[in-house]
Design an enzyme around this catalytic site. Structure first.
Site, PDB file in Angstrom:
ATOM      1  N   ARG A  49      20.169  -6.721 -14.320  1.00 19.70           N
ATOM      2  CA  ARG A  49      21.473  -6.552 -13.695  1.00 19.70           C
ATOM      3  C   ARG A  49      22.577  -7.001 -14.645  1.00 19.70           C
ATOM      4  O   ARG A  49      22.477  -8.070 -15.255  1.00 19.70           O
ATOM      5  CB  ARG A  49      21.544  -7.354 -12.395  1.00 19.70           C
ATOM      6  CG  ARG A  49      20.589  -6.849 -11.318  1.00 19.70           C
ATOM      7  CD  ARG A  49      20.612  -7.738 -10.096  1.00 19.70           C
ATOM      8  NE  ARG A  49      20.111  -9.084 -10.388  1.00 19.70           N
ATOM      9  CZ  ARG A  49      20.014 -10.056  -9.491  1.00 19.70           C
ATOM     10  NH1 ARG A  49      20.396  -9.841  -8.246  1.00 19.70           N
ATOM     11  NH2 ARG A  49      19.538 -11.230  -9.840  1.00 19.70           N
ATOM     12  N   ASP A  51      26.766  -7.867 -15.226  1.00 25.61           N
ATOM     13  CA  ASP A  51      27.887  -8.414 -14.470  1.00 25.61           C
ATOM     14  C   ASP A  51      29.088  -7.474 -14.489  1.00 25.61           C
ATOM     15  O   ASP A  51      29.108  -6.480 -15.226  1.00 25.61           O
ATOM     16  CB  ASP A  51      28.304  -9.764 -15.059  1.00 25.61           C
ATOM     17  CG  ASP A  51      27.264 -10.845 -14.834  1.00 25.61           C
ATOM     18  OD1 ASP A  51      26.491 -10.734 -13.866  1.00 25.61           O
ATOM     19  OD2 ASP A  51      27.237 -11.804 -15.627  1.00 25.61           O
ATOM     20  N   TYR A 109      20.919  -7.276 -26.379  1.00 26.64           N
ATOM     21  CA  TYR A 109      22.344  -7.182 -26.103  1.00 26.64           C
ATOM     22  C   TYR A 109      23.108  -7.204 -27.416  1.00 26.64           C
ATOM     23  O   TYR A 109      22.663  -7.796 -28.406  1.00 26.64           O
ATOM     24  CB  TYR A 109      22.828  -8.366 -25.255  1.00 26.64           C
ATOM     25  CG  TYR A 109      22.525  -8.267 -23.786  1.00 26.64           C
ATOM     26  CD1 TYR A 109      23.463  -7.727 -22.898  1.00 26.64           C
ATOM     27  CD2 TYR A 109      21.329  -8.732 -23.264  1.00 26.64           C
ATOM     28  CE1 TYR A 109      23.195  -7.649 -21.533  1.00 26.64           C
ATOM     29  CE2 TYR A 109      21.050  -8.649 -21.899  1.00 26.64           C
ATOM     30  CZ  TYR A 109      21.990  -8.113 -21.044  1.00 26.64           C
ATOM     31  OH  TYR A 109      21.721  -8.038 -19.699  1.00 26.64           O
ATOM     32  N   ARG A 196      27.350 -14.263 -23.480  1.00 34.50           N
ATOM     33  CA  ARG A 196      28.778 -14.572 -23.566  1.00 34.50           C
ATOM     34  C   ARG A 196      29.005 -16.031 -23.951  1.00 34.50           C
ATOM     35  O   ARG A 196      29.949 -16.357 -24.688  1.00 34.50           O
ATOM     36  CB  ARG A 196      29.468 -14.243 -22.242  1.00 34.50           C
ATOM     37  CG  ARG A 196      29.525 -12.746 -21.954  1.00 34.50           C
ATOM     38  CD  ARG A 196      29.856 -12.449 -20.506  1.00 34.50           C
ATOM     39  NE  ARG A 196      31.119 -13.039 -20.101  1.00 34.50           N
ATOM     40  CZ  ARG A 196      31.557 -13.063 -18.852  1.00 34.50           C
ATOM     41  NH1 ARG A 196      30.823 -12.529 -17.875  1.00 34.50           N
ATOM     42  NH2 ARG A 196      32.712 -13.604 -18.554  1.00 34.50           N
TER      43      ARG A 196
END
Length: 265
Positions: A49, A51, A109, A196
């Site tokens: 999932r 964000d 990522y 992040r």
């Protein structure tokens, strides 16, 4: 019959992947489009999932159906009912005991950071931005401390629901192309806001506010409060999922080339 889908999307218009009452999500948009083509409701299961505001260069999902359709219908047909910000890249009838989430053994990522004094306009919402000069060599040195199997509690969001903060980081690199800095990470799995938060720490090092070894100390302390602030979601992209051979997925769920070649400056 289980159909696996490769997806890409621009996360700016969505409140994340997962369906939420009263909020636009990628899952809802895709399930509506699949329902039109299937003539019945379809429930998607996803590899990971994302964000609100986070993008995907390659996300993998699956759904089960008894409806017979050519694979092209699950691509071009579904895409004709999707907003421009979401697209199905490929569809295959999965082989073996495939599950988009539980069959995966890794995820990748990348974070795209525009490093110049002036904020982005054309790439607004698609890249992060930092106005001070950043030292890529220092950030690359710091990124090496992220490698290996270790406790990533210092980069874990308070609302993270993962059972364990211990993950295996297999790749962590930083490179520059012109004004664009590209952070790339591959791991067994990621915690909530982990990428992040790692980017925030590396930028802290890159601007000279800490030495590269500070990242190693953060990992040892396991205290999120000692780390740098969470970076914006704008430049974060899910870039692929690792699956075993024998499941019939194109390139085992990974991108074959530079994740976003059109984004380099």
């Amino acid at each position: 019959m289980r159909i696996a889908l490769g997806l890409e999307y621009d996360g700016r218009a969505f409140s994340g992947w997962q369906s939420q009452t009263g909020r636009p999500t990628v899952q809802d948009a895709l399930e509506r489009a699949l329902g039109v083509i299937a003539g019945e409701s379809a429930r998607l299961h996803v590899a990971g999932r994302t964000d609100a505001g986070v993008h995907a260069a390659l996300q993998v999902a699956h759904f089960d159906t008894q409806v017979q359709r050519p694979l092209s219908a699950w691509v071009r047909g579904v895409n004709s009912h999707l907003p421009d910000s979401v697209a199905v890249r490929w569809a295959v009838e999965s082989e073996g005991d495939f599950h988009a989430r539980f069959s995966a053994f890794g995820r990748s990522y990348c974070y795209l950071l525009l490093n110049r004094p002036v904020r982005p306009a054309l790439l607004s919402g698609r890249v992060g931005w930092h106005h001070l000069p950043l030292d890529v060599d220092r950030m690359g040195h710091a990124a090496r401390f992220l490698l290996g199997t270790q406790d990533f509690s210092c980069f874990r969001a308070a609302e993270c629901q993962a059972k364990s903060p211990v993950k295996e980081m297999r790749e962590a690199t930083v490179r520059r192309i012109g004004e664009l800095i590209i952070f790339e990470f591959a791991a067994s799995a990621f915690l909530h806001h982990m990428v992040r938060n790692m980017v925030g720490a590396l930028v802290h090092v890159g601007k000279g506010a800490a030495e590269p070894e500070w990242v190693a100390q953060l990992l040892q302390d396991r205290d999120r409060r000692r780390a740098a602030p969470t970076f914006a979601p704008d430049g974060l992209y899910l870039c692929g999922i690792d699956y075993p051979d024998g499941l019939g997925l194109p390139d085992r769920g990974r991108l074959r080339a530079d994740p976003l070649p059109g984004m380099t400056l």
